[in-house]
Design a protein around this motif. Structure first.
Motif, PDB file in Angstrom:
ATOM      1  N   PHE A  77      33.143  -4.311  -7.187  1.00 51.78           N
ATOM      2  CA  PHE A  77      34.402  -3.826  -6.624  1.00 51.78           C
ATOM      3  C   PHE A  77      34.209  -2.587  -5.753  1.00 51.78           C
ATOM      4  N   ALA A  78      32.989  -2.401  -5.282  1.00 52.51           N
ATOM      5  CA  ALA A  78      32.733  -1.317  -4.331  1.00 52.51           C
ATOM      6  C   ALA A  78      33.385  -1.655  -2.996  1.00 52.51           C
ATOM      7  N   ASP A  79      33.519  -0.658  -2.144  1.00 47.73           N
ATOM      8  CA  ASP A  79      34.140  -0.813  -0.832  1.00 47.73           C
ATOM      9  C   ASP A  79      33.498  -1.965  -0.066  1.00 47.73           C
ATOM     10  N   LEU A  80      34.315  -2.912   0.378  1.00 51.49           N
ATOM     11  CA  LEU A  80      33.798  -4.079   1.083  1.00 51.49           C
ATOM     12  C   LEU A  80      33.101  -3.689   2.381  1.00 51.49           C
ATOM     13  N   HIS A  81      33.689  -2.755   3.121  1.00 53.91           N
ATOM     14  CA  HIS A  81      33.107  -2.294   4.387  1.00 53.91           C
ATOM     15  C   HIS A  81      33.084  -0.760   4.389  1.00 53.91           C
ATOM     16  N   PRO A  82      32.033  -0.139   3.842  1.00 54.34           N
ATOM     17  CA  PRO A  82      31.972   1.324   3.860  1.00 54.34           C
ATOM     18  C   PRO A  82      32.135   1.858   5.281  1.00 54.34           C
ATOM     19  N   PRO A 111      55.230   3.628  -5.066  1.00 53.62           N
ATOM     20  CA  PRO A 111      55.403   3.040  -3.740  1.00 53.62           C
ATOM     21  C   PRO A 111      54.140   2.334  -3.259  1.00 53.62           C
ATOM     22  N   GLY A 112      54.264   1.663  -2.135  1.00 48.08           N
ATOM     23  CA  GLY A 112      53.120   1.010  -1.514  1.00 48.08           C
ATOM     24  C   GLY A 112      53.319  -0.466  -1.272  1.00 48.08           C
ATOM     25  N   ILE A 115      46.834  -6.491  -2.648  1.00 45.49           N
ATOM     26  CA  ILE A 115      45.626  -6.645  -1.854  1.00 45.49           C
ATOM     27  C   ILE A 115      44.411  -6.465  -2.745  1.00 45.49           C
ATOM     28  N   ALA A 116      43.355  -7.196  -2.460  1.00 47.40           N
ATOM     29  CA  ALA A 116      42.140  -7.133  -3.271  1.00 47.40           C
ATOM     30  C   ALA A 116      41.634  -5.702  -3.419  1.00 47.40           C
ATOM     31  N   ALA A 117      41.201  -5.371  -4.632  1.00 50.11           N
ATOM     32  CA  ALA A 117      40.782  -4.004  -4.947  1.00 50.11           C
ATOM     33  C   ALA A 117      39.578  -3.560  -4.130  1.00 50.11           C
ATOM     34  N   TYR A 118      38.682  -4.489  -3.778  1.00 50.86           N
ATOM     35  CA  TYR A 118      37.484  -4.101  -3.034  1.00 50.86           C
ATOM     36  C   TYR A 118      37.787  -3.784  -1.567  1.00 50.86           C
ATOM     37  N   LYS A 119      39.012  -4.093  -1.107  1.00 53.75           N
ATOM     38  CA  LYS A 119      39.394  -3.762   0.260  1.00 53.75           C
ATOM     39  C   LYS A 119      39.979  -2.357   0.369  1.00 53.75           C
ATOM     40  N   THR A 120      40.495  -1.840  -0.715  1.00 55.49           N
ATOM     41  CA  THR A 120      41.145  -0.529  -0.689  1.00 55.49           C
ATOM     42  C   THR A 120      40.874   0.229  -1.984  1.00 55.49           C
ATOM     43  N   PRO A 121      39.598   0.573  -2.233  1.00 51.59           N
ATOM     44  CA  PRO A 121      39.246   1.270  -3.477  1.00 51.59           C
ATOM     45  C   PRO A 121      39.619   2.750  -3.438  1.00 51.59           C
ATOM     46  N   ASP A 122      39.380   3.398  -4.568  1.00 53.08           N
ATOM     47  CA  ASP A 122      39.513   4.862  -4.685  1.00 53.08           C
ATOM     48  C   ASP A 122      40.937   5.351  -4.427  1.00 53.08           C
ATOM     49  N   GLY A 123      41.924   4.535  -4.784  1.00 55.47           N
ATOM     50  CA  GLY A 123      43.304   4.987  -4.692  1.00 55.47           C
ATOM     51  C   GLY A 123      43.798   5.248  -3.286  1.00 55.47           C
ATOM     52  N   PHE A 124      43.231   4.550  -2.298  1.00 57.34           N
ATOM     53  CA  PHE A 124      43.611   4.857  -0.910  1.00 57.34           C
ATOM     54  C   PHE A 124      45.081   4.588  -0.634  1.00 57.34           C
ATOM     55  N   ALA A 125      45.638   3.514  -1.212  1.00 56.52           N
ATOM     56  CA  ALA A 125      47.035   3.179  -0.917  1.00 56.52           C
ATOM     57  C   ALA A 125      47.973   4.325  -1.270  1.00 56.52           C
ATOM     58  N   GLN A 126      47.791   4.928  -2.444  1.00 50.80           N
ATOM     59  CA  GLN A 126      48.653   6.043  -2.838  1.00 50.80           C
ATOM     60  C   GLN A 126      48.367   7.296  -2.028  1.00 50.80           C
ATOM     61  N   ALA A 127      47.102   7.509  -1.684  1.00 54.46           N
ATOM     62  CA  ALA A 127      46.753   8.661  -0.859  1.00 54.46           C
ATOM     63  C   ALA A 127      47.402   8.546   0.515  1.00 54.46           C
ATOM     64  N   GLU A 146      47.966  -6.817 -11.615  1.00 53.51           N
ATOM     65  CA  GLU A 146      47.414  -6.280 -12.867  1.00 53.51           C
ATOM     66  C   GLU A 146      46.028  -5.704 -12.636  1.00 53.51           C
ATOM     67  N   LEU A 147      45.238  -6.386 -11.826  1.00 51.48           N
ATOM     68  CA  LEU A 147      43.897  -5.892 -11.531  1.00 51.48           C
ATOM     69  C   LEU A 147      43.969  -4.566 -10.782  1.00 51.48           C
ATOM     70  N   ARG A 148      44.864  -4.494  -9.782  1.00 55.83           N
ATOM     71  CA  ARG A 148      44.971  -3.272  -8.990  1.00 55.83           C
ATOM     72  C   ARG A 148      45.417  -2.075  -9.828  1.00 55.83           C
ATOM     73  N   GLN A 149      46.197  -2.319 -10.875  1.00 57.69           N
ATOM     74  CA  GLN A 149      46.696  -1.216 -11.688  1.00 57.69           C
ATOM     75  C   GLN A 149      45.830  -0.946 -12.919  1.00 57.69           C
ATOM     76  N   ALA A 150      44.782  -1.736 -13.108  1.00 52.39           N
ATOM     77  CA  ALA A 150      43.937  -1.588 -14.292  1.00 52.39           C
ATOM     78  C   ALA A 150      43.120  -0.303 -14.207  1.00 52.39           C
ATOM     79  N   GLY A 151      43.168   0.490 -15.262  1.00 48.69           N
ATOM     80  CA  GLY A 151      42.363   1.700 -15.307  1.00 48.69           C
ATOM     81  C   GLY A 151      40.896   1.410 -15.591  1.00 48.69           C
ATOM     82  N   ASP A 152      40.636   0.318 -16.280  1.00 52.06           N
ATOM     83  CA  ASP A 152      39.276  -0.053 -16.648  1.00 52.06           C
ATOM     84  C   ASP A 152      39.147  -1.564 -16.484  1.00 52.06           C
ATOM     85  N   LEU A 153      38.376  -2.002 -15.504  1.00 49.71           N
ATOM     86  CA  LEU A 153      38.241  -3.431 -15.239  1.00 49.71           C
ATOM     87  C   LEU A 153      37.591  -4.174 -16.402  1.00 49.71           C
ATOM     88  N   ARG A 154      36.869  -3.465 -17.241  1.00 48.19           N
ATOM     89  CA  ARG A 154      36.235  -4.119 -18.399  1.00 48.19           C
ATOM     90  C   ARG A 154      37.286  -4.624 -19.386  1.00 48.19           C
TER      91      ARG A 154
END
Length: 442
Positions: free
Chosen positions: A24-29, A177-178, A185-197, A263-271
């Protein structure tokens, strides 16, 4: 979806923490400064640039790329944000391969377009990281506008109205919001809380109040809003999900792909997020692709995406289809579900092959499944709405509805193509029309 006794195949923790982090790392750094300058130098800076025409928000792409090439990425970002205030997210999720980059002259000449999306991300990320907001509010107008829905259309509309000096209140049914950017949207497209930022950065314009957990038809009525505000913009998205229409779809393990992604996007721990061993996704759009890829990345052993028409008719771009295949997703086309089998919980799903006109061929097959994700389209939910057309809100011009002083845009409005960038354009254009109407009244 929580696992239960009926669905023993849907379990959490299939992978190691390192696997989840890698998957789930950034798809396109983002490009670094040198990479961005080198890529910007590939642009021909066309006078009649076809990439601008292909962009739903009409960003001056040659200008912002030239600004990157001359070492002024902040100026490039201002050029982008002037047309698309959610340019940071759009740089991450837009299907540039079928929009600006497909129209790029280098694509036609060499089959290798300028990386417009990555250059846009480089510029917008640079400005946002530097802090501050590139726009200031005009003098207060004393007018108040209600925006219902804090997704891309609503946020773009609210920002443009606030910039014009109006007071804006955004209402949204969800706890944050968002809209699609945060929940769909898939988590690997917008990691690190970018949508809220990005939302927080957008709200720095001032003049915008946000009221989360407030839904039209629940805490709000359109009639009350029309009585209280000078204008209303509806950007409520599509809340309903279409059913399969196949016997047995009520069985445990059959769920909506939109809920799975949220649910995946809001999950604090993917495990802690359960996923099936054999997952079948039904649909051919971006939601289907995002759900299928993420099921695989969560550790599902077998993931199959089944679409009722041929590959060429899939709404998901060829790039996204190839991405899914590269992650191990099997794609089957020209097949429709006819039954869900299992004793209480799904165990198999049965399909029948079809031609491109959806005529059944009579040939059937079954796929093992302990989790089935429906991604066959959404529908507009709610009764307290303006006149509809084709299941969505009918609009004319820049989003005007059948009700005076009520506009609409984004997925809930008829005529769009269900893209984030298109929703932004519709919200922005509606705001300009609202502003013109309010100022004409004096």
């Amino acid at each position: 979806m929580a696992a239960n006794a009926l669905t023993p195949g849907i379990v959490a923790g299939r992978l190691t923490p390192e696997d989840y982090a890698r998957n789930f790392a950034d798809l396109h750094p983002r490009l670094d400064a040198h990479e961005a300058r080198v890529e910007a130098d590939r642009c021909y800076f066309c006078h009649d640039a076809p990439c601008i025409t292909a962009c739903p928000t009409s960003i001056d792409i040659p200008l912002f790329i030239r600004q990157i090439a001359t070492g002024t990425p902040e100026a490039a970002a201002a050029t982008i944000f002037d047309q698309n205030i959610l340019g940071g997210m759009c740089a991450r999720v837009c299907p540039t391969e079928t929009l600006c980059e497909e129209a790029c002259v280098r694509e036609a000449a060499e089959g290798k377009p300028v990386k417009i999306g990555q250059l846009q991300r480089y510029a917008t990320d640079t400005l946002m990281a530097a802090g501050g907001h590139p726009f200031t509010r005009a003098a207060p107008t004393g007018r108040r506008v209600a925006v219902v829905g804090a997704g891309p259309a609503g946020l773009a509309c609210a920002h443009r109205l606030a910039m014009k000096g109006h007071e804006v209140v955004i209402f949204d049914a969800r706890p944050k919001p968002g809209g699609l950017n945060e929940f769909g949207i898939a988590a690997y497209k917008t990691p690190d809380g970018f949508a809220q930022a990005e939302v927080a950065w957008l709200l720095e314009i001032g003049g915008i109040a946000l009221r989360a957990g407030t839904a039209l038809g629940r805490e709000l009525t359109l009639e009350a809003l029309r009585a209280e505000y000078d204008a209303i913009f509806l950007g409520i998205g599509l809340g309903g999900v279409n059913a399969l229409g196949a016997p047995g779809e009520e069985k445990e393990g059959v769920e909506d792909a939109t809920g799975f992604i949220a649910e995946l996007r809001q999950a604090g721990d993917l495990r802690a997020l359960p996923v099936g061993r054999d997952v079948v996704v039904i649909g051919g759009g971006m939601t289907a692709i995002d759900a299928a890829v993420q099921a695989k990345l969560l550790g599902a052993l077998n993931v199959t995406l089944v679409y009722r028409r041929g590959r060429a008719r899939m709404n998901a771009s060829r790039y996204e289809q190839d991405l899914a295949a590269s992650k191990g997703v099997r794609i089957i086309t020209n097949a429709s579900p006819v039954a869900v089998h299992g004793n209480g919980a799904v165990r198999e799903i049965e399909f029948e092959y079809t031609d491109d006109d959806l005529r059944p061929t009579g040939e059937r097959f079954r796929l093992a499944a302990d989790q089935v994700l429906r991604a066959i389209g959404q529908r507009l939910a709610g009764a307290d709405l303006p006149e509809r057309e084709g299941g969505k809100i009918r609009v004319s011009g820049a989003g005007r509805t059948s009700l005076a002083r009520v506009w609409a845009g984004g997925d809930c409005a008829a005529g769009g193509d269900d893209l984030t960038v298109t929703a932004v354009a519709e919200g922005r254009d509606a705001a300009e029309d609202i502003h013109a109407m309010l100022m004409a009244e004096g």
